[in-house]
Design an enzyme around this catalytic site. Structure first.
Site, PDB file in Angstrom:
ATOM      1  N   THR A 279      37.173  45.560  40.433  1.00  0.00           N
ATOM      2  CA  THR A 279      37.674  44.222  41.111  1.00  0.00           C
ATOM      3  C   THR A 279      37.054  43.882  42.010  1.00  0.00           C
ATOM      4  O   THR A 279      36.348  44.442  42.799  1.00  0.00           O
ATOM      5  CB  THR A 279      39.222  44.703  41.537  1.00  0.00           C
TER       6      THR A 279
ATOM      7  N   GLY B  61      33.798  47.454  43.987  1.00  0.00           N
ATOM      8  CA  GLY B  61      33.297  47.135  45.259  1.00  0.00           C
ATOM      9  C   GLY B  61      34.121  47.821  46.334  1.00  0.00           C
ATOM     10  O   GLY B  61      34.703  48.974  45.921  1.00  0.00           O
TER      11      GLY B  61
ATOM     12  N   GLY C 110      41.589  45.493  49.276  1.00  0.00           N
ATOM     13  CA  GLY C 110      41.915  44.247  49.790  1.00  0.00           C
ATOM     14  C   GLY C 110      42.315  43.316  48.673  1.00  0.00           C
ATOM     15  O   GLY C 110      43.015  42.388  48.903  1.00  0.00           O
TER      16      GLY C 110
ATOM     17  N   GLU D  52      42.077  51.309  40.541  1.00  0.00           N
ATOM     18  CA  GLU D  52      40.645  51.704  40.959  1.00  0.00           C
ATOM     19  C   GLU D  52      40.484  53.088  41.083  1.00  0.00           C
ATOM     20  O   GLU D  52      39.353  53.550  40.592  1.00  0.00           O
ATOM     21  CB  GLU D  52      40.178  50.653  42.126  1.00  0.00           C
TER      22      GLU D  52
END
Length: 236
Positions: free
Chosen positions: A32, A90, A104, A111
């Protein structure tokens, strides 16, 4: 690639460098965020051109699902695969030991599941995400079941954290995750032992998971702008 600002160009370069590591027949964890979005785009372009084939993606968020469909990447689920060959995602912070803070985008629970299952987890970041110590620039996200919000915040305070409920932007009220939970962002003055803290927070009843990723990342691809040129550096 057209003339763009160096930061956008850098994100594209890093995304492409990660996408180039995907080989035919792989199951790919799709992360993401803005840099990972370029990786998803380039994987789709490689599929379309016939450069690679038989790819299946496992998305970590609604955003990743939408992008994968847009770029023609077939999707699958954890119920249907035996393993994940590679995950690309990321991070909000990366320390010298390759430990991360993520979340974030409020997708860190999914994830962590996907990234931890991958044989190789590649992190795509720009150089601003590299820190000497985790928690120095970014708050630690903790995903919490709504009914447990208040007791969890009290428990986090006992661990030395300063918790705040993450509120929506252009939305009245708090951020709600893809799982229907809330996110508490925590400031720690000194986050000395990430591995210990990750476990301590996750042991609080009502916590689903937190954004500390300790010992999960294999390769960090760092985008940098040097003399106006976008470059990619690998930390492995």
């Amino acid at each position: 690639m057209s003339e763009q600002d160096p930061v956008t160009l850098m994100k594209q370069y890093v995304g492409k460098a990660a996408a180039d590591r995907v080989q035919s027949g792989m199951i790919v964890g799709l992360g993401t965020g803005s840099t990972t979005a370029y990786a998803i785009q380039y994987i789709g372009e490689r599929l379309k051109s016939g450069d690679i084939k038989d790819i299946k993606g496992i998305p970590t968020s609604f955003q990743a699902t939408v992008l994968a469909k847009e770029y023609g990447i077939p999707l699958t689920t954890l119920d249907e695969v035996d393993k994940i060959d590679i995950a690309i995602d990321g991070a909000d912070e990366v320390d010298p030991q390759k430990n991360l803070i993520k979340g974030g985008g409020a997708a860190h629970t999914r994830e962590k599941i996907v990234d931890s299952l991958a044989d190789v987890f590649i992190v795509v970041v720009d150089s601003s995400k590299l820190v000497d110590r985790l928690g120095s620039t970014f708050l630690l996200p903790v995903e919490v079941i709504p009914m447990a919000m208040t007791p969890v915040m009290k428990a986090i305070e006992k661990l030395g954290g300063k918790p705040t409920l993450r509120m929506g932007v252009k939305k009245a009220g708090p951020v709600v995750t893809d799982e229907g939970n809330l996110v508490i962002d925590v400031k720690f003055d000194a986050l000395k032992n990430p591995a210990e803290l990750e476990k301590e927070i996750n042991n609080i009843p009502g916590v689903l998971d937190n954004g500390l990723f300790v010992g999960v990342a294999n390769i960090i691809l760092v985008g940098e702008v040097i003399d106006g040129q976008a470059k990619v550096r690998e930390i492995s």
